[in-house]
Design a protein around this motif. Structure first.
Motif, mmCIF file in Angstrom:
data_model
loop_
_atom_site.group_PDB
_atom_site.id
_atom_site.type_symbol
_atom_site.label_atom_id
_atom_site.label_comp_id
_atom_site.label_asym_id
_atom_site.label_seq_id
_atom_site.Cartn_x
_atom_site.Cartn_y
_atom_site.Cartn_z
ATOM 1 N N GLN A 32 0.831 -1.204 0.000
ATOM 2 C CA GLN A 32 0.000 0.000 0.000
ATOM 3 C C GLN A 32 0.867 1.255 0.000
ATOM 4 O O GLN A 32 1.942 1.282 0.604
ATOM 5 N N ASP A 33 0.392 2.299 -0.661
ATOM 6 C CA ASP A 33 1.103 3.578 -0.680
ATOM 7 C C ASP A 33 1.215 4.139 0.729
ATOM 8 O O ASP A 33 0.259 4.100 1.505
ATOM 9 N N GLY A 34 2.358 4.660 1.043
ATOM 10 C CA GLY A 34 2.542 5.340 2.316
ATOM 11 C C GLY A 34 2.871 4.445 3.487
ATOM 12 O O GLY A 34 3.008 4.924 4.606
ATOM 13 N N ILE A 35 3.028 3.154 3.262
ATOM 14 C CA ILE A 35 3.371 2.237 4.356
ATOM 15 C C ILE A 35 4.886 2.121 4.430
ATOM 16 O O ILE A 35 5.548 1.788 3.456
ATOM 17 N N ARG A 36 5.426 2.422 5.595
ATOM 18 C CA ARG A 36 6.872 2.414 5.802
ATOM 19 C C ARG A 36 7.396 1.037 6.226
ATOM 20 O O ARG A 36 8.447 0.598 5.795
ATOM 21 N N GLU A 37 6.646 0.368 7.103
ATOM 22 C CA GLU A 37 7.092 -0.946 7.581
ATOM 23 C C GLU A 37 5.901 -1.767 8.055
ATOM 24 O O GLU A 37 4.849 -1.230 8.370
ATOM 25 N N VAL A 38 6.110 -3.078 8.085
ATOM 26 C CA VAL A 38 5.069 -4.011 8.518
ATOM 27 C C VAL A 38 5.708 -5.043 9.432
ATOM 28 O O VAL A 38 6.810 -5.527 9.163
ATOM 29 N N GLY A 39 5.008 -5.369 10.500
ATOM 30 C CA GLY A 39 5.477 -6.404 11.414
ATOM 31 C C GLY A 39 4.422 -7.483 11.570
ATOM 32 O O GLY A 39 3.226 -7.212 11.486
ATOM 33 N N VAL A 40 4.871 -8.703 11.780
ATOM 34 C CA VAL A 40 3.982 -9.838 12.011
ATOM 35 C C VAL A 40 4.271 -10.381 13.407
ATOM 36 O O VAL A 40 5.433 -10.547 13.787
ATOM 37 N N GLU A 41 3.205 -10.641 14.161
ATOM 38 C CA GLU A 41 3.310 -11.120 15.546
ATOM 39 C C GLU A 41 4.120 -10.144 16.395
ATOM 40 O O GLU A 41 5.000 -10.529 17.150
ATOM 41 N N THR A 42 3.811 -8.854 16.258
ATOM 42 C CA THR A 42 4.454 -7.842 17.096
ATOM 43 C C THR A 42 3.417 -7.355 18.098
ATOM 44 O O THR A 42 3.026 -8.120 18.964
ATOM 45 N N ASP A 43 2.955 -6.119 17.979
ATOM 46 C CA ASP A 43 1.908 -5.642 18.894
ATOM 47 C C ASP A 43 0.556 -6.262 18.571
ATOM 48 O O ASP A 43 -0.317 -6.336 19.416
ATOM 49 N N ALA A 44 0.361 -6.669 17.334
ATOM 50 C CA ALA A 44 -0.861 -7.346 16.878
ATOM 51 C C ALA A 44 -0.414 -8.452 15.927
ATOM 52 O O ALA A 44 0.783 -8.635 15.697
ATOM 53 N N ASP A 45 -1.381 -9.186 15.364
ATOM 54 C CA ASP A 45 -0.996 -10.208 14.396
ATOM 55 C C ASP A 45 -0.204 -9.576 13.258
ATOM 56 O O ASP A 45 0.823 -10.087 12.838
ATOM 57 N N VAL A 46 -0.716 -8.437 12.757
ATOM 58 C CA VAL A 46 -0.020 -7.658 11.732
ATOM 59 C C VAL A 46 -0.124 -6.187 12.130
ATOM 60 O O VAL A 46 -1.197 -5.722 12.501
ATOM 61 N N VAL A 47 0.994 -5.489 12.063
ATOM 62 C CA VAL A 47 1.012 -4.052 12.319
ATOM 63 C C VAL A 47 1.656 -3.378 11.121
ATOM 64 O O VAL A 47 2.765 -3.737 10.721
ATOM 65 N N ALA A 48 0.947 -2.420 10.529
ATOM 66 C CA ALA A 48 1.498 -1.629 9.433
ATOM 67 C C ALA A 48 1.714 -0.213 9.954
ATOM 68 O O ALA A 48 0.837 0.353 10.601
ATOM 69 N N ILE A 49 2.890 0.338 9.670
ATOM 70 C CA ILE A 49 3.223 1.687 10.115
ATOM 71 C C ILE A 49 3.414 2.558 8.887
ATOM 72 O O ILE A 49 4.203 2.220 7.993
ATOM 73 N N ASP A 50 2.681 3.672 8.849
ATOM 74 C CA ASP A 50 2.784 4.549 7.682
ATOM 75 C C ASP A 50 3.961 5.516 7.830
ATOM 76 O O ASP A 50 4.674 5.511 8.836
ATOM 77 N N ASN A 51 4.158 6.347 6.820
ATOM 78 C CA ASN A 51 5.288 7.278 6.811
ATOM 79 C C ASN A 51 5.241 8.282 7.953
ATOM 80 O O ASN A 51 6.273 8.810 8.359
ATOM 81 N N GLY A 52 4.053 8.542 8.475
ATOM 82 C CA GLY A 52 3.906 9.455 9.603
ATOM 83 C C GLY A 52 4.046 8.780 10.957
ATOM 84 O O GLY A 52 3.901 9.409 11.997
ATOM 85 N N GLY A 53 4.291 7.480 10.963
ATOM 86 C CA GLY A 53 4.441 6.732 12.207
ATOM 87 C C GLY A 53 3.144 6.224 12.792
ATOM 88 O O GLY A 53 3.133 5.609 13.857
ATOM 89 N N GLU A 54 2.008 6.476 12.108
ATOM 90 C CA GLU A 54 0.729 5.967 12.598
ATOM 91 C C GLU A 54 0.597 4.479 12.268
ATOM 92 O O GLU A 54 1.070 4.025 11.227
ATOM 93 N N LYS A 55 -0.076 3.756 13.157
ATOM 94 C CA LYS A 55 -0.153 2.304 13.039
ATOM 95 C C LYS A 55 -1.550 1.829 12.669
ATOM 96 O O LYS A 55 -2.548 2.412 13.067
#
Length: 135
Positions: A32-55
């Motif tokens: 997705q546009d604007g997504i900086r990083e993605v984590g699996v099994e971190t704070d949730a099953d999947v966490v996507a963090i956008d360029n502004g740091g919002e999750k």
């Protein structure tokens, strides 16, 4: 000799399938546009963090049959969302994604909360992931 924990889920194929479901959702998010990083099994099953740091928190549940709003997975999801909310002030959205529909008796409840509950059958999931169409 240690006794086995009979309450613990030892169904390895379903656990692996659930993890693959998380990976597929993470792959979708990272495209997705604007997504900086993605984590699996971190704070949730999947966490996507956008360029502004919002999750974006995504709890994914892979089921073989319909479930109700009082099921253990829904309770765990609410608990995980609450813990995420307490830990972070930058949560933009929270989603509960599953591959099956809710029980007919709870359909109105989930339909009234479309930004929380997302039903993605296998065919639709493939369409969304591989065509990069937003939810």
């Amino acid at each position: 000799m240690a006794k086995p924990d009979r309450k613990r889920d030892t169904n390895v194929p379903s656990t692996i399938a659930g993890f693959y479901f998380q990976i597929v959702l993470a792959c979708y998010e990272i495209c997705q546009d604007g997504i900086r990083e993605v984590g699996v099994e971190t704070d949730a099953d999947v966490v996507a963090i956008d360029n502004g740091g919002e999750k974006v928190y995504i709890e994914s549940k892979l089921h073989s049959k319909k479930f109700g709003r009082f099921s253990d997975d829904v309770k765990k999801t609410i608990y995980n969302f609450y813990n995420g909310y307490v830990k972070s002030d930058k949560i933009k959205k929270m989603y509960f994604v599953t591959n099956v529909e809710s029980q007919d008796s709870d359909k109105a409840f989930f339909d009234a909360n479309p930004y929380v509950y997302i039903y993605m059958p296998e065919k639709t999931l493939k369409y969304h992931v591989f065509s990069a169409t937003p939810f």
